[in-house]
Design an enzyme around this catalytic site. Sequence first.
Site, short mmCIF file in Angstrom:
data_model
loop_
_atom_site.label_atom_id
_atom_site.label_comp_id
_atom_site.label_asym_id
_atom_site.label_seq_id
_atom_site.Cartn_x
_atom_site.Cartn_y
_atom_site.Cartn_z
N CYS A 50 -4.99 -4.22 -0.89
CA CYS A 50 -4.02 -5.00 -0.12
C CYS A 50 -4.08 -4.68 1.37
O CYS A 50 -3.67 -5.49 2.20
CB CYS A 50 -2.60 -4.80 -0.64
N ARG A 52 -7.05 -3.32 2.98
CA ARG A 52 -8.38 -3.28 3.58
C ARG A 52 -9.39 -4.04 2.73
O ARG A 52 -9.26 -4.11 1.50
CB ARG A 52 -8.85 -1.84 3.78
N SER A 109 -5.07 5.43 5.55
CA SER A 109 -4.17 4.55 4.80
C SER A 109 -2.93 4.18 5.61
O SER A 109 -2.56 4.88 6.56
CB SER A 109 -3.73 5.22 3.50
N GLU A 114 -1.74 9.00 1.16
CA GLU A 114 -1.37 8.46 -0.17
C GLU A 114 -2.55 8.61 -1.13
O GLU A 114 -3.70 8.41 -0.76
CB GLU A 114 -0.89 7.01 -0.05
N THR A 193 0.35 0.15 -8.45
CA THR A 193 1.46 0.16 -7.50
C THR A 193 2.77 -0.15 -8.20
O THR A 193 3.79 0.51 -7.96
CB THR A 193 1.21 -0.85 -6.36
#
Length: 418
Positions: A50, A52, A109, A114, A193
Site C-alpha cells: 500500500c 510502495r 516505512s 514496522e 494488516t
Amino acid sequence: MTLLALGINHKTAPVSLRERVSFSPDKLDQALDSLLAQPMVQAGVVLSTCNRTELYLSVEERDDLQEALIRWLCDYHNLNEDDLRNSLYWHQDNDAVSHLMRVASGLDSLVLGEPQILGQVKKAFADSQKGHMKASELERMFQKSFSVAKRVRTETDIGASAVSVAFAACTLARQIFESLSTVTVLLVGAGETIELVARHLREHKVQKMIIANRTRERAQILADEVGAEVIALSDIDERLREADIIISSTASPLPIIGKGMVERALKSRRNQPMLLVDIAVPRDVEPEVGKLANAYLYSVDDLQSIISHNLAQRKAAAVEAETIVAQEASEFMAWLRAQSASETIRDYRSQAEQVRDELTAKALAALEQGGDAQTIMQDLAWKLTNRLIHAPTKSLQQAARDGDNERLNILRDSLGLE
C-alpha cells in the site's frame, strides 16, 4: 551486471498515483513475465504494497537503461511518463543494496521500524522464484537483506514500541470514540494488516467485530481468534448501517464501498457518525464518501500525523540501524566484487591449464616417437613461456602506445614486477 532498485513510495508519491502503479497479486506472474521479457533484464522482483511499488533488478548496462525501464512501467500501467518521472527514485549497485536492506528493516516505512514489511519483502521474493529468478546476485542480495533485517531488530530497539498502520488506525478510532466498548467495527479484508487491527481492537474490548472477506475460510480463522462474525463482501451493503467504524484493507483493484452505499447506511443510522479508515492501495472506499456529512473518511496518507506522534523513541534506534545497514551493504558489495574476481581467476587458470595440457601432450607424443628428450623439454619450456606471456605482453605494449601509465603500473603490479 548491475543491481537496480527503482520505484515510488509514500514519501515520493500520493496515494492517487501509488494505486495506479501498484501490481495486483493475481497479475503478478504476468507482470514478472513481461518485465523479464525486456532484453536488458536478467532477473527481477516486484514489491507492491500500500505504501510502495518497487522493482529490484539484475540488468545488463546500456545507455538507455533508465528510459527503457520507465517506459516499460508506464506502458504496463498505461501511465503518462511525466506523471511518474517526478516521483520515481532510482538506486544502483551499493545504493540499491542499501535501499533494500533499509526497506526490509523497516527504516524506509511509513511507520519507522514496522515489522510487517519484512514479510511483504519475503513474499515478493518468494513469488519471483516461481520460475522468474535467474541471477544469483539478486537472490543473494535478498537473502542478505533478510539477515540484516533480523540483525537490526535483534541489536537495536527499532521494534520496541508497537506502532504500525494497524495501530495508527486503532489509535484514530480511540481518539474519535471515547470508548470502543460500545461500538461495532466492520473490518473489510482478512490479510495481515486487518489481523493486526483485529487484535488491537480485541485488546481494547470493542463491543462487536464483523469481518467481511472474499474467502470465508481465511476470515473465519481470524474471527475465531478475536470473537468476530464473518460475512461475505456482498453483504456489506446490507450490514454497513450497523458499523460505527469501518477499517478496510483488501487487494481489490476497484472500490468496495461506494458513496451510495454509505449514504444508505447513514440514512438507516439516522445520521449517527461513521468513521471509515481506508488503508488499502488501490483504495477500497470511494474518495467521494469523505464529502458526506457524518462520514469521516481517512486514507493511509491521513494516518501520518498519528504515526509521527509515536516515533520519538525509535529515532535513536534508527541511527544504530542505519550504521548496521551501511556496514552490511558495503560488505555485500565487497563480496560481490570478490565473486566477480573469482570468476576471472577461474577463467585465467582454466586458460593456462588448457595451454599446459596442449603443449604437454605434444611433448609426450614427441618423446614416444623417440625424439631427443633435452630438445623436446627445451622446446616445451620455450613454447609454454611464450604462450603464457603473450596476452600480458600485448596489453603492456598497448598501454605503452596509449601512454597509459596507470594501466602500465596496474599490469606490472598484477604480474608481480617490482
